[in-house]
Design a protein around this motif. Structure first.
Motif, mmCIF file in Angstrom:
data_model
loop_
_atom_site.group_PDB
_atom_site.id
_atom_site.type_symbol
_atom_site.label_atom_id
_atom_site.label_comp_id
_atom_site.label_asym_id
_atom_site.label_seq_id
_atom_site.Cartn_x
_atom_site.Cartn_y
_atom_site.Cartn_z
ATOM 1 N N GLY A 19 -5.755 -6.201 2.315
ATOM 2 C CA GLY A 19 -4.845 -7.108 2.507
ATOM 3 C C GLY A 19 -3.268 -6.827 2.323
ATOM 4 O O GLY A 19 -2.613 -7.834 2.184
ATOM 5 N N ALA A 20 -2.808 -5.847 2.115
ATOM 6 C CA ALA A 20 -1.539 -5.361 2.107
ATOM 7 C C ALA A 20 -0.795 -5.824 3.076
ATOM 8 O O ALA A 20 -1.175 -5.616 4.137
ATOM 9 N N LYS A 21 0.451 -6.403 3.006
ATOM 10 C CA LYS A 21 1.292 -6.505 4.165
ATOM 11 C C LYS A 21 2.214 -5.445 4.654
ATOM 12 O O LYS A 21 2.606 -5.522 5.617
ATOM 13 N N ARG A 22 2.452 -4.370 3.726
ATOM 14 C CA ARG A 22 3.378 -3.420 4.130
ATOM 15 C C ARG A 22 2.861 -1.951 3.560
ATOM 16 O O ARG A 22 2.041 -2.125 2.683
ATOM 17 N N ALA A 23 3.140 -0.991 4.119
ATOM 18 C CA ALA A 23 2.696 0.461 3.809
ATOM 19 C C ALA A 23 3.943 1.196 3.653
ATOM 20 O O ALA A 23 4.651 1.411 4.434
ATOM 21 N N ILE A 24 3.847 2.000 2.318
ATOM 22 C CA ILE A 24 4.972 3.022 2.373
ATOM 23 C C ILE A 24 4.443 4.448 2.154
ATOM 24 O O ILE A 24 3.396 4.800 1.019
ATOM 25 N N LEU A 25 4.875 5.362 2.917
ATOM 26 C CA LEU A 25 4.116 6.767 2.806
ATOM 27 C C LEU A 25 5.262 7.586 1.984
ATOM 28 O O LEU A 25 6.411 7.710 2.768
ATOM 29 N N GLY A 26 5.010 8.041 0.556
ATOM 30 C CA GLY A 26 6.100 8.591 0.097
ATOM 31 C C GLY A 26 5.830 10.250 0.155
ATOM 32 O O GLY A 26 4.599 10.754 -0.031
ATOM 33 N N ILE A 27 7.049 10.777 0.568
ATOM 34 C CA ILE A 27 6.790 12.492 0.648
ATOM 35 C C ILE A 27 7.994 12.872 -0.028
ATOM 36 O O ILE A 27 9.077 12.507 0.019
ATOM 37 N N LEU A 67 4.804 0.474 8.535
ATOM 38 C CA LEU A 67 4.839 1.667 7.877
ATOM 39 C C LEU A 67 6.280 2.161 7.679
ATOM 40 O O LEU A 67 7.079 2.333 8.698
ATOM 41 N N GLU A 68 6.616 2.346 6.479
ATOM 42 C CA GLU A 68 7.896 2.944 5.991
ATOM 43 C C GLU A 68 7.663 4.700 5.419
ATOM 44 O O GLU A 68 6.764 4.700 4.629
ATOM 45 N N ILE A 69 8.315 5.278 5.905
ATOM 46 C CA ILE A 69 8.297 6.739 5.480
ATOM 47 C C ILE A 69 9.453 6.982 4.517
ATOM 48 O O ILE A 69 10.359 6.927 4.961
ATOM 49 N N ARG A 70 8.958 7.099 3.280
ATOM 50 C CA ARG A 70 9.999 7.189 1.952
ATOM 51 C C ARG A 70 10.225 8.633 1.447
ATOM 52 O O ARG A 70 9.233 9.233 1.104
ATOM 53 N N LEU A 74 0.965 -1.137 0.076
ATOM 54 C CA LEU A 74 -0.075 -0.155 -0.034
ATOM 55 C C LEU A 74 0.950 1.297 0.034
ATOM 56 O O LEU A 74 1.706 1.500 0.862
ATOM 57 N N ILE A 75 0.624 2.067 -0.946
ATOM 58 C CA ILE A 75 1.326 3.336 -0.993
ATOM 59 C C ILE A 75 0.553 4.618 -0.711
ATOM 60 O O ILE A 75 -0.485 4.561 -1.427
ATOM 61 N N ILE A 76 1.130 5.157 0.357
ATOM 62 C CA ILE A 76 0.083 6.601 0.654
ATOM 63 C C ILE A 76 1.043 7.566 -0.011
ATOM 64 O O ILE A 76 1.895 7.830 0.229
#
Length: 429
Positions: free
Chosen positions: A179-187, A208-211, A142-144
């Motif tokens: 059903g996403a296993k991970r999330a990445i927040l793009g900033i 969650l990873e902040i990228r 999941l990409i936020i």
């Protein structure tokens, strides 16, 4: 720079709210109230009319004065509601039936639809449809989308700084739904303060990873963001789910996290009001349906207004009149005066310089597409030249030395292609 440091402030309630039922892509909602009826803030005014539709809730407590055609940003009159607000009301929002976090994906998606949530980044695509995983597909990531690359707008920036708990709760709901296993927040790197703040507040149990990504337009488009973050390219004609990804705007995510625990519907949204012509620039929480003319009177305008954009200056739309109102998809209002807007240049023939080809982030050929559009060869544009891959970033029109309004041609062409496709009879094997 003018608004990124300004906190979100509640906007005043207009005496009359104008609510078109066409607030989103798909089928407009169906009005269920009648003229003269008193309603409270958050009450259902119009219900979803099918799968590609979402309901409309009352942004203010008041009385339904008229149900008639109202002006829209497209320039057409569409069915809608004039709602007169009660000046003495506390404007308290009614509570609904909460959607538990451990609900099934179907129940969460139904809760999102019931809340009337659509993409708040500007597309206004029904969020419950976007998050539904097609048969045979699965979501890994999941990409936020917190990039917000459109000039002037700081809506998402302030949401990330002020609504972190809602964002984290929204991520939990969306991960459960997809059903996403991970999330990445793009900033983007020009919002490093938001990246640092969210990194410090992120719950330890949330994958969650902040990228942080470089500043580059139009990186906010979901296909561009997927490539930037995952180094994966979505195939032509495909969707993010084809590469096991779902992308959702950060403000939309925050709205999910804010509304679903209370079972409420969306009645307001954060909007950046800015531009050289605005006196009180800022980020405001504005009731949906607030007339544009009322907003400009409240914030003040200096100089002669030349152009007003709903959205940003690159992908937004220049309005034809000030009687239209804020919709769910309005992320900003940008006002320019005579000093900033030059006289519109005459359009010259294409000189085949290739500047538009170099500028296109999807490696399309806008020059060829423009020529085909002028000759109304819409089927050739769609079938042989990938017209529908264009996400209307406006880069081609921006660099064109002949001042050809390429992106406007493509918007018109795409709408015609969609209408033709909708009229084609279904074939059965």
């Amino acid at each position: 720079d003018q608004t990124k440091g300004l906190p979100i402030r509640q906007f005043s309630f207009a005496p009359v709210i104008t609510l078109p039922t066409a607030q989103h892509l798909g089928k407009p909602s169906r009005i269920i109230v009648h003229e003269g009826q008193e309603v409270v803030r958050g009450q259902l005014l119009a219900e979803a009319d099918g799968t590609m539709s979402v309901p409309l809730h009352a942004p203010v407590s008041g009385v339904v004065r008229r149900i008639v055609n109202v002006p829209s940003i497209s320039g057409k009159m569409t069915p809608g509601i004039y709602l007169e607000s009660f000046s003495g009301s506390s404007q308290e929002v009614i509570e609904g039936t909460p959607v538990p976090l451990d609900s099934s994906p179907e129940e969460i998606l139904q809760g999102i639809q019931n809340a009337g949530i659509v993409g708040l980044g500007g597309a206004a695509f029904p969020t419950h449809v976007k998050l539904k995983i097609p048969e045979g597909k699965h979501c890994e990531t999941l990409i936020i989308n917190g990039v917000e690359c459109e000039p002037y707008l700081t809506t998402d920036h302030r949401v990330m700084l002020e609504q972190s708990e809602d964002i984290f709760m929204g991520i939990r709901y969306v991960m459960n739904a997809t059903g996403a296993k991970r999330a990445i927040l793009g900033i983007e790197s020009n919002k490093q303060d938001a990246a640092d703040f969210l990194s410090s507040k992120a719950p330890a149990d949330l994958p969650l990873e902040i990228r942080v990504v470089p500043v580059k337009y139009p990186q906010g488009a979901e296909k561009m963001l997927i490539t930037s973050i995952l180094d994966v390219e979505v195939p032509s004609g495909g969707l993010p789910i084809d590469v096991n990804v779902v992308v959702i705007n950060v403000a939309t995510t925050a709205e999910i996290g804010r509304l679903l625990p209370h079972g409420r519907g969306i009645q307001e949204r954060v909007i950046t009001i800015t531009g050289p012509g605005i006196v009180k620039k800022g980020n405001y929480l504005i009731p949906i349906g607030t007339p544009l003319r009322y907003i400009l009177e409240e914030v003040g305008v200096e100089g002669a207004i030349k152009e007003v954009y709903m959205g940003g200056p690159m992908m937004g739309v220049a309005v034809s009149n000030l009687d239209i109102s804020i919709t769910k998809g309005t992320s900003g209002v940008v006002v320019f005066t005579d000093n900033q807007v030059t006289t519109r240049q005459p359009e010259y023939p294409c000189i085949r310089c290739g500047a538009c080809v170099d500028a296109c982030p999807l490696s399309l050929n806008p020059s060829i597409l423009g020529i085909l559009a002028k000759n109304e060869a819409y089927d050739v544009m769609a079938e042989e030249n990938h017209l529908m891959d264009c996400f209307e970033c406006g880069s081609c029109a921006y660099v064109c030395p002949s001042h050809i309004p390429l992106v406007q041609y493509f918007r018109l062409s795409k709408s015609i292609v969609r209408k033709r496709a909708a009229k084609k009879p279904l074939t059965h094997a």
